[in-house]
Scaffold this active site. Sequence first.
Site, PDB file in Angstrom:
ATOM      1  N   ASP A 163       6.852   8.083 -15.716  1.00  0.00           N
ATOM      2  CA  ASP A 163       6.810   8.418 -14.289  1.00  0.00           C
ATOM      3  C   ASP A 163       7.829   9.491 -13.924  1.00  0.00           C
ATOM      4  O   ASP A 163       8.983   9.437 -14.343  1.00  0.00           O
ATOM      5  CB  ASP A 163       7.087   7.172 -13.436  1.00  0.00           C
ATOM      6  CG  ASP A 163       6.006   6.121 -13.580  1.00  0.00           C
ATOM      7  OD1 ASP A 163       4.920   6.475 -14.068  1.00  0.00           O
ATOM      8  OD2 ASP A 163       6.249   4.957 -13.215  1.00  0.00           O
TER       9      ASP A 163
ATOM     10  N   TYR B 218      -8.186   8.898 -20.860  1.00  0.00           N
ATOM     11  CA  TYR B 218      -7.300   9.447 -19.831  1.00  0.00           C
ATOM     12  C   TYR B 218      -6.497  10.579 -20.478  1.00  0.00           C
ATOM     13  O   TYR B 218      -5.584  10.338 -21.252  1.00  0.00           O
ATOM     14  CB  TYR B 218      -6.376   8.343 -19.327  1.00  0.00           C
ATOM     15  CG  TYR B 218      -5.514   8.684 -18.121  1.00  0.00           C
ATOM     16  CD1 TYR B 218      -4.883   9.905 -17.981  1.00  0.00           C
ATOM     17  CD2 TYR B 218      -5.308   7.740 -17.118  1.00  0.00           C
ATOM     18  CE1 TYR B 218      -4.092  10.203 -16.888  1.00  0.00           C
ATOM     19  CE2 TYR B 218      -4.515   8.011 -16.009  1.00  0.00           C
ATOM     20  CZ  TYR B 218      -3.918   9.247 -15.904  1.00  0.00           C
ATOM     21  OH  TYR B 218      -3.132   9.534 -14.817  1.00  0.00           O
TER      22      TYR B 218
ATOM     23  N   GLU C 214      -6.311   3.129  -8.809  1.00  0.00           N
ATOM     24  CA  GLU C 214      -5.277   2.770  -9.784  1.00  0.00           C
ATOM     25  C   GLU C 214      -4.069   2.239  -9.022  1.00  0.00           C
ATOM     26  O   GLU C 214      -3.553   2.903  -8.119  1.00  0.00           O
ATOM     27  CB  GLU C 214      -4.906   4.000 -10.605  1.00  0.00           C
ATOM     28  CG  GLU C 214      -3.980   3.730 -11.768  1.00  0.00           C
ATOM     29  CD  GLU C 214      -3.654   4.994 -12.556  1.00  0.00           C
ATOM     30  OE1 GLU C 214      -2.552   5.035 -13.148  1.00  0.00           O
ATOM     31  OE2 GLU C 214      -4.472   5.932 -12.566  1.00  0.00           O
TER      32      GLU C 214
END
Length: 288
Positions: A70, A188, A59
């Site tokens: 993030d 995911y 990734e």
Amino acid sequence: MLPTSTIPTPAARITQAFEQARQESRGVLIPYFMCGYPSALQSIKIALTAAQVGVDIIELGMPFSDPLADGATIQHAGHIALECGMTINGCLEIAYEISTRSDVPLILMGYYNPILAYGIENFCQRAVASGVCGLIIPDLPPEEAEPLQQAAKQNGLSLIFLIPPTTPTERITTIAQMATSGYGSFIYCVALSGVTGARATLPSHLRDFIQRVYDYTKDFHLPIVVGFGISTPEHVTELTTYADGVVVGSALVKLIDQHVEGEQIKAVTRYLLSLHQARLSKKNIETS
């Protein structure tokens, strides 16, 4: 020449990676690296090192000025990459350099605004030309994903959706349906509510959460991967007993940050080898 219908799509390589791991009774290992961190050239070298270690998928993060999903570690890496002039074109060039020297499928992870500004169709075409197989866009809700999914599908790319622990049941089913309408996708699962970042322990609810997702996606035959907070071989060993794979990001970025450039390759190799061994736990359990 192969008939068009039988030409493998780039996304098919993601499916093949999961099938290979399943045949070998082990989990899929997906490391995350930030394009351009600590430099463009070094990020290429580090990713190629991961490929040589034997990871299944890589990734590649595309830095963005407002990365909502993030944590501090990856934000820091993205900030440095942007300061050094990293762009979407730069990320695609990095993907190209890796894909021409490795067979490991590449997934680009980034945010939607830069892709919109670049042009959805143009971005997908360039991604395929750069050797990319799939996309993860954490700030793109499924309800607004159709334009990108259509462009991704037309170009043979996989669009991968995230499912956090707070996701209602009906939404899980919707995401699974969208994932199966494209190519080579997987689910995911976000291990925790919040941003990325290495954690010492896995959340207590995680196994139940993964089971709940599996219950509502099993009919779609989609692999389930767990990311966010995964950092130790013990995490990988545990997770691969009830999930198909793991993504390791912040722990790797932090490791790179902790070493001078001349020591980064060796440190990443040593760490990934420990995770590589840990993902064989599924085989060990099934044969014991």
